[in-house]
Design a protein around this motif. Structure first.
Motif, mmCIF file in Angstrom:
data_model
loop_
_atom_site.group_PDB
_atom_site.id
_atom_site.type_symbol
_atom_site.label_atom_id
_atom_site.label_comp_id
_atom_site.label_asym_id
_atom_site.label_seq_id
_atom_site.Cartn_x
_atom_site.Cartn_y
_atom_site.Cartn_z
ATOM 1 N N ALA A 1 70.582 27.902 39.299
ATOM 2 C CA ALA A 1 69.335 27.218 39.664
ATOM 3 C C ALA A 1 69.129 25.964 38.819
ATOM 4 C CB ALA A 1 68.151 28.173 39.499
ATOM 5 N N LEU A 2 69.404 26.058 37.522
ATOM 6 C CA LEU A 2 69.232 24.900 36.637
ATOM 7 C C LEU A 2 70.220 23.779 36.958
ATOM 8 C CD1 LEU A 2 68.568 26.870 33.361
ATOM 9 C CD2 LEU A 2 67.013 25.166 34.349
ATOM 10 N N VAL A 3 71.448 24.138 37.261
ATOM 11 C CA VAL A 3 72.457 23.132 37.617
ATOM 12 C C VAL A 3 72.074 22.463 38.936
ATOM 13 C CG1 VAL A 3 74.871 22.808 38.325
ATOM 14 C CG2 VAL A 3 74.333 24.180 36.294
ATOM 15 N N ARG A 4 71.697 23.269 39.911
ATOM 16 C CA ARG A 4 71.351 22.749 41.236
ATOM 17 C C ARG A 4 70.108 21.859 41.187
ATOM 18 N NH1 ARG A 4 71.067 27.262 43.368
ATOM 19 N NH2 ARG A 4 68.833 27.604 43.321
ATOM 20 N N MET A 5 69.084 22.279 40.467
ATOM 21 C CA MET A 5 67.808 21.567 40.507
ATOM 22 C C MET A 5 67.659 20.483 39.433
ATOM 23 S SD MET A 5 65.325 24.788 41.385
ATOM 24 C CE MET A 5 63.895 23.812 41.825
ATOM 25 N N HIS A 6 68.374 20.639 38.306
ATOM 26 C CA HIS A 6 68.170 19.714 37.187
ATOM 27 C C HIS A 6 69.463 19.113 36.629
ATOM 28 C CE1 HIS A 6 63.941 20.815 37.032
ATOM 29 N NE2 HIS A 6 64.310 22.086 37.107
ATOM 30 N N SER A 7 70.597 19.466 37.212
ATOM 31 C CA SER A 7 71.910 18.942 36.785
ATOM 32 C C SER A 7 72.189 19.155 35.296
ATOM 33 C CB SER A 7 72.034 17.454 37.124
ATOM 34 O OG SER A 7 71.887 17.265 38.512
ATOM 35 N N VAL A 8 71.757 20.305 34.752
ATOM 36 C CA VAL A 8 72.050 20.597 33.341
ATOM 37 C C VAL A 8 73.527 20.972 33.200
ATOM 38 C CG1 VAL A 8 69.684 21.415 32.939
ATOM 39 C CG2 VAL A 8 71.495 23.073 33.412
ATOM 40 N N ASP A 9 74.025 20.894 31.993
ATOM 41 C CA ASP A 9 75.378 21.351 31.707
ATOM 42 C C ASP A 9 75.345 22.879 31.683
ATOM 43 O OD1 ASP A 9 77.820 22.145 30.561
ATOM 44 O OD2 ASP A 9 77.888 20.391 29.255
#
Length: 161
Positions: free
Chosen positions: A32-40
């Motif tokens: 969810a974090l990668v998809r929504m916020h492009s975090v590593d």
């Protein structure tokens, strides 16, 4: 019980907050974090509650990379006591304010000693749940280690082959 953000603010630890789709596992939170916020994805950690001892219970937090698996043998050796994962019932009883699968990586807030896997220490920041399924926080790992009262860096995961 103070909020994760309040706890960090009291200790002058800056945090970045993320709202995301509900997730109660580290893998789902990472996705969810990668998809929504492009975090590593390597910045996201998994927080597990361990119980040691049969009669005089001692509790520990294990903080490992979200994509890794805890090794009970390695964790027990690092802690110096035979450990097991806490049950859902034990977690609910100890932390009724926190959703299952959403423990924050804050041993001081939870009043529990914490062990951080060395692989986590390779990161400048870590991202973990703020106690609820759709809310995570990012903090500087160095800042966090400096303000948390009972932190040790020890191997907790299986050795990658």
């Amino acid at each position: 019980m103070p909020t994760v953000q309040g706890y960090l603010q009291q200790r002058n630890v800056a945090c970045k907050e993320y709202q995301h789709s509900p997730a109660c596992t580290a893998i789902a939170r990472t996705e969810a974090l990668v998809r929504m916020h492009s975090v590593d994805p390597l910045d996201v950690v998994k927080v597990l509650l361990l119980k040691a001892g049969r009669f005089r219970n001692k509790w520990y937090l294990a903080i490992i990379p979200a994509g890794r698996r805890l090794s009970m043998n390695t964790a027990s050796q690092s802690i110096g006591r035979e450990c097991r994962l806490a049950t859902e019932r034990e977690i609910r009883k100890m932390f009724p304010w926190c959703s299952l699968g959403c423990l924050p990586a804050l041993g001081g807030l939870l009043r529990i000693p914490q062990y951080i896997d060395p692989d986590v220490c390779q990161r400048q920041v870590i991202i973990f749940s703020a106690g609820e399924p759709a809310h995570s926080v990012e903090v500087s790992l160095d800042e966090l280690i400096n303000v948390e009262p009972d932190v040790a860096v020890k191997a907790l995961c299986r050795v990658a082959l």
